[in-house]
Design an enzyme around this catalytic site. Structure first.
Site, PDB file in Angstrom:
ATOM      1  N   GLU A 131       0.728  -7.818   4.984  1.00 29.43           N
ATOM      2  CA  GLU A 131       0.195  -6.833   5.916  1.00 29.43           C
ATOM      3  C   GLU A 131       0.539  -7.357   7.308  1.00 29.43           C
ATOM      4  OE1 GLU A 131      -3.965  -6.039   5.390  1.00 29.43           O
ATOM      5  OE2 GLU A 131      -3.990  -4.687   7.103  1.00 29.43           O
ATOM      6  N   ARG A 151      -4.537 -18.742  -5.469  1.00 28.89           N
ATOM      7  CA  ARG A 151      -4.243 -18.891  -4.037  1.00 28.89           C
ATOM      8  C   ARG A 151      -4.076 -20.346  -3.706  1.00 28.89           C
ATOM      9  NH1 ARG A 151      -5.762 -14.396  -1.043  1.00 28.89           N
ATOM     10  NH2 ARG A 151      -5.721 -15.183   1.071  1.00 28.89           N
ATOM     11  N   LYS A 171      -6.720 -14.991   7.886  1.00 24.45           N
ATOM     12  CA  LYS A 171      -6.030 -14.446   9.063  1.00 24.45           C
ATOM     13  C   LYS A 171      -7.005 -14.141  10.183  1.00 24.45           C
ATOM     14  CE  LYS A 171      -2.310 -11.955   6.896  1.00 24.45           C
ATOM     15  NZ  LYS A 171      -1.941 -10.584   6.604  1.00 24.45           N
TER      16      LYS A 171
HETATM   17  P1  ATP Z   1      -6.291 -11.675   4.461  1.00 23.51           P
HETATM   18  O1  ATP Z   1      -6.602 -13.099   4.133  1.00 23.51           O
HETATM   19  O2  ATP Z   1      -6.367 -11.369   5.923  1.00 23.51           O
HETATM   20  O3  ATP Z   1      -6.952 -10.675   3.575  1.00 23.51           O
HETATM   21  P2  ATP Z   1      -3.825 -11.997   3.089  1.00 23.51           P
HETATM   22  O4  ATP Z   1      -3.793 -13.459   3.280  1.00 23.51           O
HETATM   23  O5  ATP Z   1      -4.073 -11.413   1.756  1.00 23.51           O
HETATM   24  O6  ATP Z   1      -4.803 -11.391   4.158  1.00 23.51           O
HETATM   25  P3  ATP Z   1      -1.395 -10.456   3.162  1.00 23.51           P
HETATM   26  O7  ATP Z   1      -0.529 -10.156   4.319  1.00 23.51           O
HETATM   27  O8  ATP Z   1      -1.980  -9.331   2.424  1.00 23.51           O
HETATM   28  O9  ATP Z   1      -2.498 -11.436   3.702  1.00 23.51           O
HETATM   29  O10 ATP Z   1      -0.640 -11.424   2.183  1.00 23.51           O
HETATM   30  C1  ATP Z   1       0.634 -11.165   1.651  1.00 23.51           C
HETATM   31  C2  ATP Z   1       0.785 -11.848   0.323  1.00 23.51           C
HETATM   32  O11 ATP Z   1       0.552 -13.256   0.462  1.00 23.51           O
HETATM   33  C3  ATP Z   1      -0.240 -11.331  -0.667  1.00 23.51           C
HETATM   34  O12 ATP Z   1       0.446 -11.027  -1.884  1.00 23.51           O
HETATM   35  C4  ATP Z   1      -1.206 -12.456  -0.837  1.00 23.51           C
HETATM   36  O13 ATP Z   1      -1.726 -12.503  -2.131  1.00 23.51           O
HETATM   37  C5  ATP Z   1      -0.358 -13.696  -0.516  1.00 23.51           C
HETATM   38  N1  ATP Z   1      -1.192 -14.767   0.001  1.00 23.51           N
HETATM   39  C6  ATP Z   1      -1.995 -14.728   1.089  1.00 23.51           C
HETATM   40  N2  ATP Z   1      -2.682 -15.868   1.226  1.00 23.51           N
HETATM   41  C7  ATP Z   1      -2.303 -16.672   0.210  1.00 23.51           C
HETATM   42  C8  ATP Z   1      -2.653 -18.002  -0.209  1.00 23.51           C
HETATM   43  N3  ATP Z   1      -3.540 -18.732   0.461  1.00 23.51           N
HETATM   44  N4  ATP Z   1      -2.048 -18.503  -1.303  1.00 23.51           N
HETATM   45  C9  ATP Z   1      -1.143 -17.783  -1.975  1.00 23.51           C
HETATM   46  N5  ATP Z   1      -0.776 -16.535  -1.654  1.00 23.51           N
HETATM   47  C10 ATP Z   1      -1.340 -15.975  -0.568  1.00 23.51           C
HETATM   48 MG    MG Z   2      -4.226  -9.008   1.791  1.00 20.12          MG
END
Ligand code: ATP
Ligand code: MG
Length: 564
Positions: free
Chosen positions: A43, A268, A278
């Site tokens: 996003e 994660r 974020k």
């Molecule tokens: P927020 O924490 O603000 O909800 P997000 O970290 O999910 O946002 P996105 O931009 O939706 O942010 O993430 C893009 C992709 O990265 C998604 O498929 C998400 O699952 C993955 N992602 C985000 N954070 C992690 C993490 N800590 N470890 C592994 N994958 C991650």
């Molecule tokens: Mg997300």
């Protein structure tokens, strides 16, 4: 850390993991006609961080490994927080990590028309309805994990009425929050996500990509599966918190009878001593707790790059952590270990004195200058050599001289002899002090027979020190970093506190008076260096011609042991 043990890898071998095994099976059974299409769906509401790097390595890595493609898709379904600056930075960061989406770059917002059509289709099937409960009433009637929810009084509207209201929602006739479109599933489902979830909400807001065309925006669960389906994605890989959403992902696609990708979840990445949300990262930037998204203390990809991290070190880190179904927290020291391993092989060696004091060699001819050859990297024969000037007045580290040292101090102290790296043996004869008793100059004599830093008579010295010739020295600024937070888990704040209460006030120390050897004068930003005895550093883009700025990337000593 059991994840690490199970999945420790060298670069060449790909250990099995459940995602790889699943894709292999699919290829064998022909489930998706031999195709592998994945996607990375950020996003655009912030910069990418080390957690995203894990998802990127898995999404792009799996596609690469099986000859497939990975789409870069901006999941821009929420107009309020998204920005083109983020769209650009995300592309830069993925490229820098070494991955390529070719021409497969997409915006979820490009599918808004198609999604709208699908929504009308569900309404016509009697599977979606316009609901006028307020957000609060929706929450109250949703039930709990142990109690079923209550049906909305709007649930049994006719198809005609729903269609009419939904079209008018789209046409901007209603205010934000006055109504939503909900899927008609089951308010008694044990899975809360299936209790008539919201598909569309009204938001009279401009969108960074579609402008003012829309005032209704789709919710993640409704949109995401459609995005995957429209693009023909075979494997929708995401993090574990979406596991409970999979039944809904599947339900929407099944109702519509469209192409049905397989969603699969993995753990994660969590790392201690940092925050990865974020929202929190944005707060650190917007409220100036750090100097921007690429502040070297930030766990963003751009912060890590500015700190001196290399793409290889980050990819190795992700490979070492491995892919698992169980959430766990990884030690920050593992990330540093992966950087150190890479830099030991690849960083150029240099001599830089961070907190200087003069060292005068009283028996060295006043105007003489000698040039010593030194290897750029003893680990890499191809790295070549450089010349370092040597003269009567040098700079050494303040901490490398002590008038009254404790036992076991092998550096300069009156009467003691040390090696000046690449140059000579010198013996300390004393020091000058100012009126406050501070040492302002150290004196020594050198042994002309010890040229190159080796003595002919075989006598040994215990200390080897780095130095810089005073009249050839380049003035430099050195930025030293410590952890941004003082506790292992800043997300877990005590009552009445927030993560900001755990910021480390000493996370940045700027040394303005550093002295570097001349070859450091005009180096390319981001060049990785090892300053002898001081650690790994890199060239900061704030550097000016002849006035370099260095960041400390990581210390020389490893505090992390990998059990293989
Ligand atoms: P927020 O924490 O603000 O909800 P997000 O970290 O999910 O946002 P996105 O931009 O939706 O942010 O993430 C893009 C992709 O990265 C998604 O498929 C998400 O699952 C993955 N992602 C985000 N954070 C992690 C993490 N800590 N470890 C592994 N994958 C991650
Ligand atoms: Mg997300």
């Amino acid at each position: 850390m059991n994840e690490t043990k199970e999945n420790t890898v060298s670069e060449n071998e790909a250990p099995s993991n459940f995602i790889r095994d699943m894709i292999k099976d699919d290829l064998e059974t022909g489930k998706f006609g031999g195709k592998v299409i994945t996607r990375f769906p950020p996003e655009p509401n912030g910069y990418l961080h080390i957690g995203h790097a894990k998802a990127i390595c898995i999404d792009f890595g799996m596609a690469e490994e099986f000859g497939g493609v990975c789409h870069l898709r901006f999941d821009d379904t929420n107009p309020s927080k998204e920005d083109d600056e983020y769209v650009q930075s995300i592309q830069n960061d993925i490229k820098w990590l070494g991955f390529d989406w070719g021409d497969k770059i997409y915006y979820a917002s490009d599918y808004f028309d198609q999604m709208y059509e699908y929504a009308e289709q569900l309404i016509k099937m009697g599977k979606a309805y316009v609901c006028e409960l307020s957000a609060e009433e929706c929450r109250q009637t949703r039930g709990t994990l142990t109690e079923p929810g209550k049906n909305s009084p709007y649930r049994d509207r006719s198809v005609e009425e729903n269609l009419d209201l939904f079209r008018r929602m789209k046409n901007g006739e209603f205010e934000d929050g006055s109504m939503v479109l909900r899927a008609k599933i089951d308010m008694a489902s044990p899975n809360m996500n299936m209790r008539d979830p919201v598909m569309y909400r009204i938001q009279h807001k401009s969108h960074h990509h579609t402008g003012d065309k829309w005032c209704i925006y789709p919710m993640y669960d409704w949109a995401h599966g459609l995005e995957d389906s429209i693009e023909g994605v075979t494997n929708s890989l995401c993090t574990l918190e979406f596991e409970d959403h999979r039944p809904l992902y599947d339900w929407f696609l099944d109702q519509l009878g469209v192409f049905h990708p397989q969603q699969t979840e993995f753990a994660r990445l969590n790392i201690n001593n940092i925050v990865l949300s974020k929202r929190k990262l944005i707060q650190l930037v917007k409220e100036n707790y750090v100097n921007g998204w690429d502040d070297p203390r930030m766990p963003t990809i751009s912060g890590l790059r500015r700190r001196g991290y290399t793409p290889a070190s980050i990819r190795n880190f992700v490979a070492t952590v491995g892919v698992s179904k169980v959430n766990s927290t990884v030690d920050y020291a593992l990330l540093e270990h992966c950087l150190r391993e890479d830099l030991n092989k690849n960083a150029l060696r240099r001599m830089v004195v961070i907190n200087p004091v003069k060292l005068v060699i009283d028996n060295y001819p006043e105007d003489q200058v000698e040039y010593f050859n030194a290897e750029n990297n003893p680990e890499d024969a191809n790295a070549g050599t450089r010349t370092i000037p040597f003269s009567r007045e040098l700079y050494i580290e303040q901490e490398d001289f002590m008038e009254n040292p404790p036992k076991g101090y092998f550096r300069l102290t009156p009467g003691n002899e040390v090696r000046l790296k690449h140059a000579y043996y010198v013996k300390c004869t004393g020091c000058d002090k100012d009126e406050n008793g501070n040492v302002i100059c150290v004196h020594c004599t050198y042994d002309p027979e010890s040229k190159g830093g080796w003595s002919n008579d075989g006598r040994k010295v215990k200390g080897t020190m780095h130095w810089v010739s005073a009249k050839h020295a380049v003035d430099a600024e050195v930025r030293l970093y410590d952890r941004l937070f003082t506790v292992a888990n800043p997300d877990d704040a005590e009552e009445g506190k927030t993560f900001l209460d755990y910021l480390n006030p000493e996370s940045l120390t700027v040394c303005h008076g550093a002295k570097a050897e001349p070859s450091c004068a005009d180096m390319e930003p981001y060049t990785n260096l090892q300053f002898l005895r001081m650690g790994y550093f890199n060239v900061d883009p704030d550097s000016k011609p002849g006035k370099p700025v260095f960041n400390k990337s990581v210390g020389l000593k490893d505090s992390f042991k990998i059990t293989k």
